[in-house]
Design a protein around this motif. Sequence first.
Motif, PDB file in Angstrom:
ATOM      1  N   ASN A  19       0.852  -1.182   0.000  1.00  0.00           N
ATOM      2  CA  ASN A  19       0.000   0.000   0.000  1.00  0.00           C
ATOM      3  C   ASN A  19       0.894   1.240   0.000  1.00  0.00           C
ATOM      4  OD1 ASN A  19      -1.266   2.254   1.704  1.00  0.00           O
ATOM      5  ND2 ASN A  19      -3.039   1.001   1.148  1.00  0.00           N
ATOM      6  N   SER A  20       0.679   2.133  -0.947  1.00  0.00           N
ATOM      7  CA  SER A  20       1.572   3.286  -1.127  1.00  0.00           C
ATOM      8  C   SER A  20       1.576   4.220   0.080  1.00  0.00           C
ATOM      9  CB  SER A  20       1.210   4.057  -2.394  1.00  0.00           C
ATOM     10  OG  SER A  20      -0.119   4.535  -2.310  1.00  0.00           O
ATOM     11  N   ASP A  21       0.424   4.431   0.714  1.00  0.00           N
ATOM     12  CA  ASP A  21       0.378   5.305   1.881  1.00  0.00           C
ATOM     13  C   ASP A  21       1.125   4.671   3.054  1.00  0.00           C
ATOM     14  OD1 ASP A  21      -0.469   7.682   3.267  1.00  0.00           O
ATOM     15  OD2 ASP A  21      -1.948   6.428   4.309  1.00  0.00           O
ATOM     16  N   LEU A  22       0.951   3.386   3.228  1.00  0.00           N
ATOM     17  CA  LEU A  22       1.673   2.673   4.279  1.00  0.00           C
ATOM     18  C   LEU A  22       3.171   2.781   4.061  1.00  0.00           C
ATOM     19  CD1 LEU A  22       1.660   0.761   6.747  1.00  0.00           C
ATOM     20  CD2 LEU A  22       1.438  -1.138   5.135  1.00  0.00           C
ATOM     21  N   LEU A  23       3.592   2.583   2.845  1.00  0.00           N
ATOM     22  CA  LEU A  23       5.015   2.665   2.515  1.00  0.00           C
ATOM     23  C   LEU A  23       5.560   4.065   2.785  1.00  0.00           C
ATOM     24  CD1 LEU A  23       7.516   1.271   1.395  1.00  0.00           C
ATOM     25  CD2 LEU A  23       6.741   1.911  -0.904  1.00  0.00           C
ATOM     26  N   THR A  24       4.841   5.086   2.363  1.00  0.00           N
ATOM     27  CA  THR A  24       5.279   6.472   2.573  1.00  0.00           C
ATOM     28  C   THR A  24       5.431   6.778   4.060  1.00  0.00           C
ATOM     29  OG1 THR A  24       4.215   7.194   0.532  1.00  0.00           O
ATOM     30  CG2 THR A  24       4.665   8.889   2.169  1.00  0.00           C
ATOM     31  N   LYS A  25       4.446   6.358   4.845  1.00  0.00           N
ATOM     32  CA  LYS A  25       4.479   6.653   6.284  1.00  0.00           C
ATOM     33  C   LYS A  25       5.565   5.865   7.005  1.00  0.00           C
ATOM     34  CE  LYS A  25      -0.131   8.409   6.479  1.00  0.00           C
ATOM     35  NZ  LYS A  25      -1.516   8.265   6.813  1.00  0.00           N
ATOM     36  N   THR A  26       5.819   4.641   6.610  1.00  0.00           N
ATOM     37  CA  THR A  26       6.883   3.871   7.258  1.00  0.00           C
ATOM     38  C   THR A  26       8.256   4.420   6.884  1.00  0.00           C
ATOM     39  OG1 THR A  26       6.794   2.202   5.501  1.00  0.00           O
ATOM     40  CG2 THR A  26       5.562   1.749   7.508  1.00  0.00           C
ATOM     41  N   ARG A  27       8.400   4.823   5.636  1.00  0.00           N
ATOM     42  CA  ARG A  27       9.681   5.414   5.227  1.00  0.00           C
ATOM     43  C   ARG A  27       9.929   6.734   5.949  1.00  0.00           C
ATOM     44  NH1 ARG A  27      10.015   3.986  -1.232  1.00  0.00           N
ATOM     45  NH2 ARG A  27      10.982   1.950  -0.921  1.00  0.00           N
ATOM     46  N   ALA A  28       8.875   7.528   6.168  1.00  0.00           N
ATOM     47  CA  ALA A  28       9.008   8.804   6.872  1.00  0.00           C
ATOM     48  C   ALA A  28       9.503   8.593   8.301  1.00  0.00           C
ATOM     49  CB  ALA A  28       7.677   9.544   6.885  1.00  0.00           C
ATOM     50  N   ASN A  30      11.550   6.159   9.090  1.00  0.00           N
ATOM     51  CA  ASN A  30      12.805   5.405   8.954  1.00  0.00           C
ATOM     52  C   ASN A  30      12.680   3.970   9.465  1.00  0.00           C
ATOM     53  OD1 ASN A  30      14.331   7.518   7.769  1.00  0.00           O
ATOM     54  ND2 ASN A  30      14.540   8.441   9.800  1.00  0.00           N
ATOM     55  N   ILE A  31      11.542   3.346   9.194  1.00  0.00           N
ATOM     56  CA  ILE A  31      11.342   1.952   9.572  1.00  0.00           C
ATOM     57  C   ILE A  31      12.072   1.076   8.556  1.00  0.00           C
ATOM     58  CG2 ILE A  31       9.631   0.114   9.821  1.00  0.00           C
ATOM     59  CD1 ILE A  31       7.687   2.292  10.827  1.00  0.00           C
ATOM     60  N   ASN A  32      12.886   0.168   9.052  1.00  0.00           N
ATOM     61  CA  ASN A  32      13.642  -0.723   8.186  1.00  0.00           C
ATOM     62  C   ASN A  32      12.675  -1.764   7.619  1.00  0.00           C
ATOM     63  OD1 ASN A  32      15.137  -3.020   7.278  1.00  0.00           O
ATOM     64  ND2 ASN A  32      16.914  -2.271   8.412  1.00  0.00           N
ATOM     65  N   LEU A  33      12.375  -1.637   6.341  1.00  0.00           N
ATOM     66  CA  LEU A  33      11.389  -2.518   5.712  1.00  0.00           C
ATOM     67  C   LEU A  33      11.824  -3.978   5.712  1.00  0.00           C
ATOM     68  CD1 LEU A  33      10.338  -0.292   2.682  1.00  0.00           C
ATOM     69  CD2 LEU A  33       9.168  -0.546   4.877  1.00  0.00           C
ATOM     70  N   SER A  34      13.070  -4.222   5.391  1.00  0.00           N
ATOM     71  CA  SER A  34      13.559  -5.603   5.327  1.00  0.00           C
ATOM     72  C   SER A  34      13.490  -6.278   6.698  1.00  0.00           C
ATOM     73  CB  SER A  34      14.995  -5.649   4.808  1.00  0.00           C
ATOM     74  OG  SER A  34      15.044  -5.224   3.467  1.00  0.00           O
ATOM     75  N   ALA A  35      13.965  -5.589   7.725  1.00  0.00           N
ATOM     76  CA  ALA A  35      13.962  -6.164   9.073  1.00  0.00           C
ATOM     77  C   ALA A  35      12.538  -6.380   9.569  1.00  0.00           C
ATOM     78  CB  ALA A  35      14.720  -5.253  10.036  1.00  0.00           C
ATOM     79  N   THR A  36      11.658  -5.430   9.268  1.00  0.00           N
ATOM     80  CA  THR A  36      10.268  -5.540   9.701  1.00  0.00           C
ATOM     81  C   THR A  36       9.573  -6.699   9.005  1.00  0.00           C
ATOM     82  OG1 THR A  36      10.201  -3.165  10.111  1.00  0.00           O
ATOM     83  CG2 THR A  36       8.083  -4.290   9.910  1.00  0.00           C
TER      84      THR A  36
END
Length: 81
Positions: A19-28, A30-36
């Motif tokens: 989900n693009s909004d989820l991705l934008t908010k997690t990147r804002a 600095n949530i590590n996507l791979s680790a999560t």
Amino acid sequence: MPELYDTAAPRKATNLSVNSDLLTKTRALNINLSATLEKALKEELGKRRASQWTEDNQAAIKSYNEFVEQHGCFGDEFREF
């Protein structure tokens, strides 16, 4: 307890749709996507393996429960509570 997977295995790039909004908010944040993702997958793998183990061993569990109903638990005579 053995690991659910080989933690020393090499990492592999993959493409995902998120989900693009989820991705934008997690990147804002600095949530590590791979680790999560790895943490979430490990938890899900553990749940599924536990469920599969229970399903695979249902007959033995039923048999054990019936034995305990008839004879009690091993060591009951030594319990002080």
